[in-house]
Design an enzyme around this catalytic site. Structure first.
Site, PDB file in Angstrom:
ATOM      1  N   GLY A 134      17.504  -7.469 -38.886  1.00 50.82           N
ATOM      2  CA  GLY A 134      18.933  -7.280 -38.642  1.00 50.82           C
ATOM      3  C   GLY A 134      19.764  -7.455 -39.889  1.00 50.82           C
ATOM      4  O   GLY A 134      19.297  -7.271 -41.018  1.00 50.82           O
ATOM      5  N   ILE A 135      20.987  -7.853 -39.667  1.00 53.07           N
ATOM      6  CA  ILE A 135      21.983  -7.885 -40.735  1.00 53.07           C
ATOM      7  C   ILE A 135      22.309  -9.339 -41.084  1.00 53.07           C
ATOM      8  O   ILE A 135      22.194 -10.205 -40.238  1.00 53.07           O
ATOM      9  CB  ILE A 135      23.229  -7.102 -40.223  1.00 53.07           C
ATOM     10  CG1 ILE A 135      24.164  -6.712 -41.328  1.00 53.07           C
ATOM     11  CG2 ILE A 135      23.954  -7.795 -39.104  1.00 53.07           C
ATOM     12  CD1 ILE A 135      25.150  -5.608 -40.913  1.00 53.07           C
ATOM     13  N   GLY A 136      22.641  -9.627 -42.345  1.00 52.14           N
ATOM     14  CA  GLY A 136      22.985 -10.991 -42.751  1.00 52.14           C
ATOM     15  C   GLY A 136      21.976 -11.535 -43.763  1.00 52.14           C
ATOM     16  O   GLY A 136      21.123 -10.809 -44.271  1.00 52.14           O
ATOM     17  N   ALA A 137      22.078 -12.855 -44.056  1.00 51.01           N
ATOM     18  CA  ALA A 137      21.240 -13.462 -45.106  1.00 51.01           C
ATOM     19  C   ALA A 137      19.800 -13.680 -44.650  1.00 51.01           C
ATOM     20  O   ALA A 137      18.873 -13.734 -45.465  1.00 51.01           O
ATOM     21  CB  ALA A 137      21.843 -14.804 -45.523  1.00 51.01           C
ATOM     22  N   ILE A 138      19.599 -13.812 -43.334  1.00 59.28           N
ATOM     23  CA  ILE A 138      18.274 -14.193 -42.837  1.00 59.28           C
ATOM     24  C   ILE A 138      17.188 -13.137 -43.128  1.00 59.28           C
ATOM     25  O   ILE A 138      16.094 -13.490 -43.586  1.00 59.28           O
ATOM     26  CB  ILE A 138      18.337 -14.513 -41.312  1.00 59.28           C
ATOM     27  CG1 ILE A 138      19.385 -15.601 -41.034  1.00 59.28           C
ATOM     28  CG2 ILE A 138      16.978 -14.891 -40.754  1.00 59.28           C
ATOM     29  CD1 ILE A 138      19.130 -16.942 -41.669  1.00 59.28           C
ATOM     30  N   GLU A 185      16.570  -0.370 -37.578  1.00 59.23           N
ATOM     31  CA  GLU A 185      17.864   0.306 -37.654  1.00 59.23           C
ATOM     32  C   GLU A 185      18.304   0.451 -39.113  1.00 59.23           C
ATOM     33  O   GLU A 185      18.636   1.527 -39.576  1.00 59.23           O
ATOM     34  CB  GLU A 185      18.854  -0.546 -36.876  1.00 59.23           C
ATOM     35  CG  GLU A 185      20.291  -0.232 -37.092  1.00 59.23           C
ATOM     36  CD  GLU A 185      21.146  -1.209 -36.293  1.00 59.23           C
ATOM     37  OE1 GLU A 185      20.758  -1.555 -35.165  1.00 59.23           O
ATOM     38  OE2 GLU A 185      22.189  -1.619 -36.795  1.00 59.23           O
ATOM     39  N   GLY A 190      22.614  -2.951 -33.197  1.00 64.41           N
ATOM     40  CA  GLY A 190      21.321  -2.620 -32.598  1.00 64.41           C
ATOM     41  C   GLY A 190      20.580  -3.833 -32.080  1.00 64.41           C
ATOM     42  O   GLY A 190      19.396  -3.738 -31.742  1.00 64.41           O
TER      43      GLY A 190
HETATM   44  N1  COA Z   1      31.243 -21.002 -34.519  1.00 62.27           N
HETATM   45  C1  COA Z   1      32.220 -20.755 -35.410  1.00 62.27           C
HETATM   46  N2  COA Z   1      32.007 -20.093 -36.576  1.00 62.27           N
HETATM   47  C2  COA Z   1      30.737 -19.696 -36.832  1.00 62.27           C
HETATM   48  C3  COA Z   1      29.672 -19.947 -35.952  1.00 62.27           C
HETATM   49  C4  COA Z   1      29.970 -20.643 -34.760  1.00 62.27           C
HETATM   50  N3  COA Z   1      29.012 -20.930 -33.863  1.00 62.27           N
HETATM   51  N4  COA Z   1      28.544 -19.449 -36.494  1.00 62.27           N
HETATM   52  C5  COA Z   1      28.876 -18.881 -37.677  1.00 62.27           C
HETATM   53  N5  COA Z   1      30.198 -19.037 -37.874  1.00 62.27           N
HETATM   54  C6  COA Z   1      30.960 -18.554 -39.032  1.00 62.27           C
HETATM   55  C7  COA Z   1      30.305 -18.928 -40.341  1.00 62.27           C
HETATM   56  O1  COA Z   1      30.727 -20.190 -40.796  1.00 62.27           O
HETATM   57  C8  COA Z   1      30.768 -17.805 -41.242  1.00 62.27           C
HETATM   58  O2  COA Z   1      32.120 -18.044 -41.630  1.00 62.27           O
HETATM   59  P1  COA Z   1      32.700 -17.510 -43.028  1.00 62.27           P
HETATM   60  O3  COA Z   1      32.631 -16.021 -42.946  1.00 62.27           O
HETATM   61  O4  COA Z   1      34.093 -18.058 -43.038  1.00 62.27           O
HETATM   62  O5  COA Z   1      31.795 -18.097 -44.072  1.00 62.27           O
HETATM   63  C9  COA Z   1      30.785 -16.587 -40.314  1.00 62.27           C
HETATM   64  O6  COA Z   1      30.903 -17.124 -38.994  1.00 62.27           O
HETATM   65  C10 COA Z   1      29.531 -15.725 -40.411  1.00 62.27           C
HETATM   66  O7  COA Z   1      28.390 -16.509 -40.226  1.00 62.27           O
HETATM   67  P2  COA Z   1      27.026 -16.209 -41.006  1.00 62.27           P
HETATM   68  O8  COA Z   1      26.005 -17.136 -40.448  1.00 62.27           O
HETATM   69  O9  COA Z   1      27.239 -16.215 -42.481  1.00 62.27           O
HETATM   70  O10 COA Z   1      26.786 -14.698 -40.566  1.00 62.27           O
HETATM   71  P3  COA Z   1      25.757 -13.622 -41.097  1.00 62.27           P
HETATM   72  O11 COA Z   1      26.364 -12.809 -42.171  1.00 62.27           O
HETATM   73  O12 COA Z   1      24.406 -14.200 -41.353  1.00 62.27           O
HETATM   74  O13 COA Z   1      25.677 -12.671 -39.799  1.00 62.27           O
HETATM   75  C11 COA Z   1      25.823 -12.335 -37.424  1.00 62.27           C
HETATM   76  C12 COA Z   1      25.284 -13.213 -38.558  1.00 62.27           C
HETATM   77  C13 COA Z   1      25.296 -12.887 -36.125  1.00 62.27           C
HETATM   78  C14 COA Z   1      27.343 -12.322 -37.410  1.00 62.27           C
HETATM   79  C15 COA Z   1      25.297 -10.881 -37.664  1.00 62.27           C
HETATM   80  O14 COA Z   1      23.901 -10.913 -37.699  1.00 62.27           O
HETATM   81  C16 COA Z   1      25.759  -9.925 -36.566  1.00 62.27           C
HETATM   82  O15 COA Z   1      26.856  -9.403 -36.629  1.00 62.27           O
HETATM   83  N6  COA Z   1      24.886  -9.666 -35.561  1.00 62.27           N
HETATM   84  C17 COA Z   1      25.200  -8.756 -34.459  1.00 62.27           C
HETATM   85  C18 COA Z   1      24.665  -7.360 -34.702  1.00 62.27           C
HETATM   86  C19 COA Z   1      23.194  -7.337 -34.953  1.00 62.27           C
HETATM   87  O16 COA Z   1      22.486  -8.298 -34.788  1.00 62.27           O
HETATM   88  N7  COA Z   1      22.685  -6.194 -35.337  1.00 62.27           N
HETATM   89  C20 COA Z   1      21.251  -6.101 -35.561  1.00 62.27           C
HETATM   90  C21 COA Z   1      20.796  -4.868 -36.158  1.00 62.27           C
HETATM   91  S1  COA Z   1      21.564  -4.527 -37.745  1.00 62.27           S
END
Ligand code: COA
Length: 439
Positions: free
Chosen positions: A216-220, A239, A337
């Site tokens: 997926g998307i993000g740092a993980i 995707e 996705g």
């Molecule tokens: N409550 C409040 N804030 C939260 C939180 C929570 N439970 N969890 C994370 N946050 C905040 C973080 O502190 C961070 O804040 P910042 O932007 O001010 O630093 C922000 O939310 C993003 O968190 P982060 O863990 O850095 O997100 P990420 O870039 O690793 O992305 C998702 C994680 C879940 C947002 C991203 O994977 C997503 O949009 N997923 C849905 C779509 C998807 O999974 N598609 C898959 C195929 S591409």
């Protein structure tokens, strides 16, 4: 043979001229991610006074999102299918909107008019000797948008890579052509720290040699890829991919040799990374781009043997409900996705698919305080992205919680065991309130 060239040349115009084809009240779709035509979007915003209530649709947008600024709220209205940072404020402030949709259904919605579409703004490679341009870094819904729109305006960018697969569009499909060379938008590569690396190592322990991966998307995802260097014969059906995949292909770890579907090829629907990824994808027979109604369709995903899907989340409740796209009532991103792949993994014909949600155990709130991402209840107003039935494992830096086939209490116990130690006692108390049972 080169008859198309006359037509091509007759369609070339300036960006400010081309955007006159957009009319007030039109639904305008931007093609996806790195294929957003920046020059056309800039021209549309520059000519904002010519429009009233033009509705802009897109999934990930990597541009400036200026059309979503409050000063343009009479001219443009954002109705996005995935909320990127540049348009988030307009939705939070109430003058933009968001439409939830599974990514694999977007082409179908466009084809059937569920998503109305008047104008498509796209960015493509220069035409080949037959008059075909490549959609380059994204074909997902972009191909269908070009086919369905009443008007298509294309920016021809000689920096757009030619990528093989369902990416080719003939210049006869375009109503106006604007020549504009500019770098393809690049994603900022996320910083991978100790937490992400620990998560990556736990995820890697769930990946067998010969597995096919979706990331997926993000740092993980990049942290997971960094932990897979010792694996063999991995494949990609995803995707999107980012730069981390390039390193593993070059190291011979990803060779797609044991894929049950489309062996020998990385299958993707868009690319989001840096120039390193875009150069890797350019005319690479080992990578095939297919539209999202194929790549993300759960029944297609399910045909991959050993399919491992790794996505991230904002929060997970005690029952294993996954919140990935909203923070309380605030729309943060979109379902993208995630559900397509989690469902696909659950449906695999070999029964070996794994749907994994990987995330750090805590998040920092705006005021600097820490909160646990594993929580008894989801936040008021938040939406469940992936249902509790579709999650096999949740991974944090503290380990792996198995949820598949587990009761509510067992799920909660497994999740609390991988919560941040600072929150475990408090979560155990919540467990006792919630389930009227000793932790
Ligand atoms: N409550 C409040 N804030 C939260 C939180 C929570 N439970 N969890 C994370 N946050 C905040 C973080 O502190 C961070 O804040 P910042 O932007 O001010 O630093 C922000 O939310 C993003 O968190 P982060 O863990 O850095 O997100 P990420 O870039 O690793 O992305 C998702 C994680 C879940 C947002 C991203 O994977 C997503 O949009 N997923 C849905 C779509 C998807 O999974 N598609 C898959 C195929 S591409």
């Amino acid at each position: 043979m080169f008859e198309w060239k006359k037509e091509y040349e007759s369609k070339i115009t300036a960006a400010d001229e081309a955007v006159r084809l957009i009319k007030s009240g039109d639904h305008v779709v931007l093609t996806h991610a790195g294929s957003e035509p920046m020059m056309l979007v800039d021209a549309m915003v520059r000519n904002a006074e010519n429009y009233r209530n033009v509705i802009i649709h897109h999934m990930v947008t990597m541009g400036k999102g200026e059309f979503s600024k409050p000063e343009y709220k009479e001219n443009f209205h954002v109705d996005s299918w995935f909320v990127s940072p540049c348009v988030r404020q307009s939705i939070a402030d109430g003058y933009g909107d968001f439409t939830p949709v599974f990514f694999h259904e977007v082409p179908n919605y466009i084809r059937n008019g569920i998503f109305p579409l008047d104008v498509c703004l796209t960015m493509v490679s220069p035409p080949d000797e037959h008059g075909y341009c490549s959609l380059g870094v994204a074909c997902d819904y972009s191909l269908q948008a070009i086919k369905s729109a009443k008007v298509v305006i294309a920016q021809i960018n000689d920096q757009m890579p030619v990528v093989y697969g369902e990416t080719f569009v003939h210049i006869s499909e375009f109503d106006a052509i604007v020549i504009g060379s500019e770098p393809i938008p690049e994603m900022k590569i996320p910083v991978i720290g100790e937490t992400e690396l620990a998560i990556g190592r736990h995820c890697a322990s769930l990946v067998e040699d010969g597995a096919t991966l979706q990331l997926g998307i993000g740092a993980i995802p990049d942290a997971v890829l960094a932990s897979l260097k010792d694996k063999k014969d991995l494949g990609i059906h995803s995707e999107m991919i980012s730069d981390g995949v390039v390193d593993l292909v070059e190291a011979g770890v990803i060779n797609n040799s044991r894929k049950s579907l489309n062996p020998g090829k990385c299958i993707v629907t868009f690319l989001m990374g840096t120039k390193k990824l875009y150069d890797f994808a350019s005319r690479n027979p080992g990578l095939e781009m297919r539209t999202v109604d194929y790549v993300n369709h759960p029944t297609v995903i399910a045909q991959n043997s050993n399919m491992i899907c790794i996505n991230s989340a904002l929060a997970v409740d005690f029952m294993g409900q996954i919140v990935s796209d909203s923070i309380g009532t605030k729309q943060f991103s979109g379902v993208g996705g995630q559900v397509d792949f989690m469902r696909g993994a659950a449906m695999t014909t070999d029964g070996k698919g794994k749907g994994i949600i990987a995330m750090p155990s805590v998040a920092k709130k705006k005021d600097g305080s820490m909160i646990s991402k594993i929580t008894p209840f989801i936040d008021h107003g938040a939406a469940v992205t992936t249902s509790r039935q579709d999650v096999d494992y949740v991974v944090t830096e503290y380990g792996i919680a198995e949820l598949k086939g587990k009761s509510l209490k067992q799920r909660a116990r497994n999740l609390i065991a991988i919560a941040h130690p600072q929150f475990r006692d408090q979560l155990a108390v919540e467990f006792e309130h919630r389930f009227l049972t000793k932790f």
